[in-house]
Design a protein around this motif. Structure first.
Motif, mmCIF file in Angstrom:
data_model
loop_
_atom_site.group_PDB
_atom_site.id
_atom_site.type_symbol
_atom_site.label_atom_id
_atom_site.label_comp_id
_atom_site.label_asym_id
_atom_site.label_seq_id
_atom_site.Cartn_x
_atom_site.Cartn_y
_atom_site.Cartn_z
ATOM 1 N N HIS A 302 -34.925 -21.727 -13.824
ATOM 2 C CA HIS A 302 -35.168 -23.020 -13.175
ATOM 3 C C HIS A 302 -36.215 -23.830 -13.934
ATOM 4 N N MET A 303 -36.292 -25.114 -13.614
ATOM 5 C CA MET A 303 -37.275 -25.991 -14.263
ATOM 6 C C MET A 303 -38.703 -25.507 -14.012
ATOM 7 N N TYR A 304 -38.921 -24.867 -12.881
ATOM 8 C CA TYR A 304 -40.283 -24.394 -12.569
ATOM 9 C C TYR A 304 -40.615 -23.076 -13.280
ATOM 10 N N ASP A 305 -39.666 -22.567 -14.093
ATOM 11 C CA ASP A 305 -39.918 -21.325 -14.840
ATOM 12 C C ASP A 305 -40.407 -21.577 -16.266
ATOM 13 N N LEU A 306 -40.520 -22.848 -16.661
ATOM 14 C CA LEU A 306 -40.835 -23.153 -18.064
ATOM 15 C C LEU A 306 -42.240 -22.739 -18.491
ATOM 16 N N PHE A 307 -43.153 -22.616 -17.531
ATOM 17 C CA PHE A 307 -44.528 -22.219 -17.882
ATOM 18 C C PHE A 307 -44.827 -20.778 -17.480
ATOM 19 N N ALA A 308 -43.834 -20.112 -16.917
ATOM 20 C CA ALA A 308 -44.048 -18.722 -16.473
ATOM 21 C C ALA A 308 -44.298 -17.829 -17.686
ATOM 22 N N PRO A 309 -45.159 -16.804 -17.532
ATOM 23 C CA PRO A 309 -45.466 -15.935 -18.678
ATOM 24 C C PRO A 309 -44.239 -15.133 -19.124
ATOM 25 N N LEU A 310 -44.023 -15.095 -20.446
ATOM 26 C CA LEU A 310 -42.917 -14.307 -21.003
ATOM 27 C C LEU A 310 -43.367 -12.889 -21.349
ATOM 28 N N VAL A 311 -44.651 -12.763 -21.666
ATOM 29 C CA VAL A 311 -45.220 -11.442 -21.950
ATOM 30 C C VAL A 311 -46.515 -11.326 -21.168
ATOM 31 N N ASP A 312 -46.931 -10.113 -20.897
ATOM 32 C CA ASP A 312 -48.221 -9.926 -20.244
ATOM 33 C C ASP A 312 -49.295 -10.557 -21.120
ATOM 34 N N GLU A 313 -50.279 -11.144 -20.474
ATOM 35 C CA GLU A 313 -51.395 -11.752 -21.209
ATOM 36 C C GLU A 313 -51.956 -10.752 -22.203
ATOM 37 N N PHE A 314 -51.876 -11.115 -23.484
ATOM 38 C CA PHE A 314 -52.416 -10.229 -24.516
ATOM 39 C C PHE A 314 -53.858 -10.631 -24.750
ATOM 40 N N LYS A 315 -54.767 -9.744 -24.466
ATOM 41 C CA LYS A 315 -56.199 -10.073 -24.505
ATOM 42 C C LYS A 315 -56.677 -10.122 -25.950
ATOM 43 N N MET A 316 -57.145 -11.276 -26.366
ATOM 44 C CA MET A 316 -57.694 -11.401 -27.720
ATOM 45 C C MET A 316 -59.129 -11.895 -27.615
ATOM 46 N N ASP A 317 -60.081 -10.987 -27.791
ATOM 47 C CA ASP A 317 -61.503 -11.358 -27.788
ATOM 48 C C ASP A 317 -61.906 -11.692 -29.216
ATOM 49 N N ILE A 318 -62.240 -12.963 -29.444
ATOM 50 C CA ILE A 318 -62.547 -13.414 -30.804
ATOM 51 C C ILE A 318 -63.886 -14.151 -30.766
ATOM 52 N N THR A 319 -64.921 -13.564 -31.342
ATOM 53 C CA THR A 319 -66.222 -14.238 -31.383
ATOM 54 C C THR A 319 -66.124 -15.455 -32.305
ATOM 55 N N TYR A 320 -67.124 -16.325 -32.226
ATOM 56 C CA TYR A 320 -67.122 -17.509 -33.091
ATOM 57 C C TYR A 320 -67.123 -17.112 -34.563
ATOM 58 N N ASP A 321 -67.955 -16.124 -34.919
ATOM 59 C CA ASP A 321 -68.013 -15.706 -36.328
ATOM 60 C C ASP A 321 -66.676 -15.138 -36.792
#
Length: 600
Positions: A302-321
């Motif tokens: 449906h149109m309301y599915d366009l922003f639904a997650p396709l994969v589980d949130e993959f956690k990427m912790d990236i410091t500024y450096d």
């Protein structure tokens, strides 16, 4: 054991290493004050040129003085707005910013006679001035003035149009008040069964929910609310179209579309080619919709599915450096010169890195000619912030190269070009991350992130652009434009764009009613052309190496010294052809192929 909640530092507590270096603009407040007083006094001198702008020597002297004053005005204003944005609650810089703005208004009034006076000359005299060697540095300015002359009216007519200016803002203002102040959405039930408030801000968050019922409830509540106001919002949008027609006819343009593209000297064929090329590429978007349906494991998409997650949130912790180093690594294809400037920018006080109390939200690149660019960030340790860094440094280095190659007058590039350099950086960084990713989950997360940028920035914005073209063409042909007409046009476009694997819910026919960009007519196409040009540049750089890099750097150095289409064409991206969009679509198709392989 209780823990103290983390609070934002005050500006005075931020390490100097994490702040931009505004002393590069003015050594101290006294230096700013001295320049302010000197510039204010200089404004009176413009009167000495009034009535004398008919020969080359006076015009040259006037332009030279205008540049000298304008440069100081820019540096004065940028200094105050950067100080204000680093701590918006500081009353000293609130007052100083207002002082800087007031001087800009005064300067605009002092210089307002220059263009009309030069344009009062006949075409033969203007041509002589354009060819005059003593005015070589101002040739492009004079060519632009002559090009605009056909659409500049008599003094009395221009004065009348200026008075209509406030009235012309009515459709946008009415929509803005209705949409932002008066319109209220109903509460909806969230995934926990609680009644929660639905707002403009929370709507996308609900659409990103893993729970389909929450997504559907939010979607129906939003468009059900707009449907109740369709007559009022339809009247405001139609009034905006009629306003555009009034100005196009008053200024003797063949159509609203031609009037809106004229400022950037962009041919209508560029707009038409974009729409036609995207129509040609719709099977690729349909393929992505089919893949989305498969990855979500649903019987109906449906149109309301366009922003639904396709994969589980993959956690990427990236410091500024880490982000900084990854951006440097990802932009290696741009060569040693670009990387040297980039690495120097990290050491030389261009960037204000972290959030502090009172700091302006978001991110931007700003600056004044003669001093390096400045970049405001509010860095968080995540993937989005890393892409923001790459994006803003793209803007900053575009400005750096333009400023160091072009004269003050020709250094400023157009909005049509502005997003190209920033998005090229993002495309190169994404290519690097995808090649480096070993975890299939990480790769799928990155591919989804990138594929959705194509969907939202190229396809969706082109659909908006096509909707604008249709509603203006219908009105110009004398046809009616009722709310039902607007909904029907919009619904049919959604069916065409999203393809057979999408259930195009009837509610989406009201989406036209919530798009503020439709009141800044024929603007959204620039998002799609900019993204396509950037994707084309990045593909050429990765495929060809040094020759493509050389062409790309020549683009960065071109500023606004020529028309935007010409600048891109010289650098190897011909937006008057379908090729850049086709190249971008080949990248999009390759992304989908990778996603399909990972999902098998």
């Amino acid at each position: 054991m209780s823990t103290t909640p983390k609070t934002l530092p005050k500006r005075s507590e931020v390490s100097p290493d994490h702040q931009w270096k505004l002393t590069d603009l003015f050594a101290d407040q006294e230096a700013w004050d001295d320049t302010y007083e000197e510039t204010k006094a200089q404004l009176k001198k413009f009167e000495e040129f009034r009535g004398k702008l008919s020969d080359a020597s006076n015009i040259g002297a006037c332009f030279k003085f205008e540049d000298e004053v304008s440069l100081k005005l820019e540096q004065l204003y940028v200094y105050t707005h950067l100080y204000h944005d680093q701590d918006t609650a500081n009353p000293t810089y609130q007052a100083l910013t207002q002082k800087g703005r007031k001087l800009l208004v005064d300067a605009g009034e002092a210089m307002s006679f220059i263009t009309p006076e030069i344009l009062s000359l006949d075409d033969a005299e203007l041509d002589r001035l354009i060819d005059d060697e003593s005015l070589k540095a101002y040739r492009f300015t004079l060519q632009e003035m002559k090009r605009e002359k056909a659409h500049v009216l008599s003094g009395a007519e221009e004065a009348l149009l200026a008075q209509v200016g406030n009235l012309s803002q009515a459709p946008q203002n009415i929509f803005g008040m209705l949409n932002n102040a008066d319109l209220k959405f109903p509460n909806i039930e969230d995934e926990h069964g609680s009644e929660v408030e639905l707002t403009h801000g929370s709507y996308i968050q609900f659409l990103e929910s893993a729970n389909a019922d929450v997504r559907r409830r939010a979607f129906q509540a939003v468009y059900g609310t707009y449907a109740k106001l369709k007559n009022t919002i339809g009247a405001s949008l139609t009034a905006n179209v009629n306003k555009n027609m009034f100005y196009a006819r008053a200024r003797k343009y063949p159509s609203v579309l031609e009037m809106k593209l004229y400022g950037d000297n962009v041919p209508v064929s560029v707009y038409d080619n974009l729409v036609d090329s995207i129509h040609e590429s719709l099977p690729i978007l349909h393929r992505y919709m089919r893949l989305r349906k498969k990855l979500m494991g649903v019987d109906e998409l449906h149109m309301y599915d366009l922003f639904a997650p396709l994969v589980d949130e993959f956690k990427m912790d990236i410091t500024y450096d880490e982000a900084k180093q990854t951006v440097i690594d990802g932009l290696q294809p741009l060569g040693a010169d670009y990387l040297q400037v980039l690495e120097n920018s990290f050491k030389e006080g261009w960037i204000d890195i972290y959030e502090n109390e009172g700091k302006r939200t978001g991110a931007y690149s700003s600056g004044a000619y003669g001093v390096h660019p400045y970049v405001l960030l509010n860095h968080k340790d995540n993937l989005n912030s890393m892409f923001t860094l790459a994006h803003e440094m793209g803007h900053a280095l575009h400005s750096y190269y333009s400023d160091n190659t072009q004269t003050y007058r020709d250094a400023q590039y157009t909005i049509f070009l502005a997003e190209v350099a920033s998005t090229t950086n993002e495309a190169l960084l994404m290519d690097y991350l995808l090649k480096k990713a070993t975890d299939p989950k990480e790769k799928m997360y990155l591919l989804t992130y990138y594929a959705d940028q194509f969907r939202t920035t190229v396809f969706r914005q082109t659909m908006f652009a096509e909707f604008e073209k249709i509603i203006h063409a219908r009105t110009e042909a004398g046809e009616s434009l009722t709310p039902q007409d607007l909904s029907s046009i919009y619904y049919d476009l959604n069916v065409q764009y999203h393809g057979p694997d999408m259930v195009v819910d009837r509610d989406i026919e009201m989406e036209w009613a919530r798009i503020p960009h439709f009141y800044n007519s024929f603007y959204v196409y620039k998002y799609a052309t900019g993204f396509s040009a950037a994707t084309s540049f990045s593909k050429q750089i990765l495929d060809e190496g040094a020759p493509a890099v050389e062409r790309y750097l020549s683009f960065l150095k071109s500023g606004g010294g020529d028309y935007s289409i010409n600048i891109l064409q010289k650098a190897g991206v011909d937006m008057s052809s379908r090729e850049p969009v086709r190249e971008a679509m080949s990248v999009f198709e390759a992304l989908i192929e990778q996603m399909e392989q990972l999902s098998e």
